[in-house]
Design a protein around this motif. Structure first.
Motif, PDB file in Angstrom:
ATOM      1  N   LYS A  51       0.820  -1.211   0.000  1.00 18.44           N
ATOM      2  CA  LYS A  51       0.000   0.000   0.000  1.00 18.44           C
ATOM      3  C   LYS A  51       0.851   1.257   0.000  1.00 18.44           C
ATOM      4  O   LYS A  51       0.499   2.262  -0.638  1.00 18.44           O
ATOM      5  CB  LYS A  51      -0.928  -0.014   1.215  1.00 18.44           C
ATOM      6  CG  LYS A  51      -1.960   1.106   1.214  1.00 18.44           C
ATOM      7  CD  LYS A  51      -2.920   0.959   2.375  1.00 18.44           C
ATOM      8  CE  LYS A  51      -3.954   2.091   2.381  1.00 18.44           C
ATOM      9  NZ  LYS A  51      -4.912   1.952   3.511  1.00 18.44           N
ATOM     10  N   GLN A  54       2.093   1.855  -3.556  1.00 16.92           N
ATOM     11  CA  GLN A  54       0.969   2.302  -4.372  1.00 16.92           C
ATOM     12  C   GLN A  54       0.625   3.757  -4.074  1.00 16.92           C
ATOM     13  O   GLN A  54       0.334   4.542  -4.992  1.00 16.92           O
ATOM     14  CB  GLN A  54      -0.249   1.405  -4.128  1.00 16.92           C
ATOM     15  CG  GLN A  54      -0.108   0.000  -4.670  1.00 16.92           C
ATOM     16  CD  GLN A  54      -1.373  -0.820  -4.491  1.00 16.92           C
ATOM     17  OE1 GLN A  54      -2.303  -0.431  -3.778  1.00 16.92           O
ATOM     18  NE2 GLN A  54      -1.423  -1.972  -5.133  1.00 16.92           N
ATOM     19  N   THR A  80      -6.491  -1.982  -6.082  1.00 17.83           N
ATOM     20  CA  THR A  80      -5.739  -1.368  -4.987  1.00 17.83           C
ATOM     21  C   THR A  80      -6.683  -1.094  -3.824  1.00 17.83           C
ATOM     22  O   THR A  80      -7.851  -0.746  -4.049  1.00 17.83           O
ATOM     23  CB  THR A  80      -5.080  -0.045  -5.438  1.00 17.83           C
ATOM     24  OG1 THR A  80      -4.593   0.651  -4.282  1.00 17.83           O
ATOM     25  CG2 THR A  80      -6.053   0.861  -6.171  1.00 17.83           C
TER      26      THR A  80
END
Length: 275
Positions: A51, A54, A80
């Motif tokens: 995460k 991202q 995501t």
């Protein structure tokens, strides 16, 4: 508008990415940096990032003048945890109203997008049946874009459609606002550059390279220059961020940096060998 494209992640070292580099005269990038333009990245690679990684790309994409575009392949499922976008497997499409580029690629499309999506009207992100092939997210109307497409823009079928591909990307990037002139200007003075930066600038004088990766591979084998391999990519990224190099070549600002330094005689000698 001027289209600045860079290939990122595993895509830049893949045959599909090299095809895009040739078609679009694109550069490469390894980490989120200060450059504007559109960056292309494999969707399934992005799905595997944690995460935090991202979020770094998401945050990069939200500055005006930037777009981060995910390309197939994807893994079915959520893209995501930052968004509710989901990839669903589908068969191929036959579409009468799509753009010429989308129609060329319809037989190669394997997914559709679902979720809270912003879908562009130009380039059209819808198929005739209402399913979505391209979508984006932006935090406010003047922000850049985080986008995903199910169209395989790296397809061999686009080898003779260079202008269509550029036009499609230009339309998408036009939704990302415009980078301020301050963001586009180099953000460094020559006094801030380290010896390793100047070593790389001189290296870029010594030969005509087609990309950052080609220049980095060459310096690892160079008998003239030495930069620790663990650091060379970071310093090359610095040069791009500062506006001193682009795609493995010096910019005018890079040449000026050398001209205003004690390394100018070496630069002149190296460039004389190339010319």
């Amino acid at each position: 508008m001027s289209l600045e494209v860079r290939i990122a992640g595993l895509l830049k070292d893949h045959a599909r990415g090299r095809r895009l580099i040739d078609l679009l005269d694109a550069g490469t990038m390894s980490i989120p940096d200060n450059a504007a333009g559109i960056s292309l990245f494999f969707g399934n690679e992005f799905q595997k990032l944690d995460k935090e990684a991202q979020s770094e790309w998401m945050n990069w994409s939200q500055k005006p003048g930037r777009a981060f575009l995910l390309l197939p392949p994807y893994q079915p499922g959520f893209l995501t945890p930052l968004l509710d976008w989901e990839l669903l497997s589908v068969g191929s499409f036959v579409d009468s109203l799509a753009s010429p580029l989308a129609r060329r690629l319809s037989g190669e499309v394997r997914h559709q997008l679902k979720g809270s999506l912003q879908v562009p009207s130009s380039p059209s992100g819808f198929w005739d049946n209402g399913t979505v092939n391209t979508c984006f997210y932006r935090r406010h109307p003047h922000a850049g874009l985080f986008a995903a497409t199910c169209l395989p823009l790296w397809s061999l079928s686009l080898l003779d459609a260079k202008s269509e591909l550029k036009g499609w990307l230009e339309q998408l990037l036009s939704l990302a606002g415009k980078a301020s002139q301050q963001e586009l200007e180099p953000q460094v003075s020559t006094t801030e550059l380290k010896p390793e930066h100047f070593t790389l600038l001189l290296h870029l004088c010594s030969q005509e390279f087609r990309s950052d990766d080609e220049a980095l591979n060459a310096i690892a084998k160079s008998e003239l220059f030495e930069v620790p391999s663990m650091l060379s990519r970071r310093f090359m990224t610095d040069l791009a961020n500062y506006g001193l190099s682009k795609n493995g070549r010096l910019t005018e600002a890079g040449r000026a940096a050398l001209a205003n330094s004690s390394f100018e005689p070496f630069a002149a000698e190296l460039e004389a060998r190339v010319s």
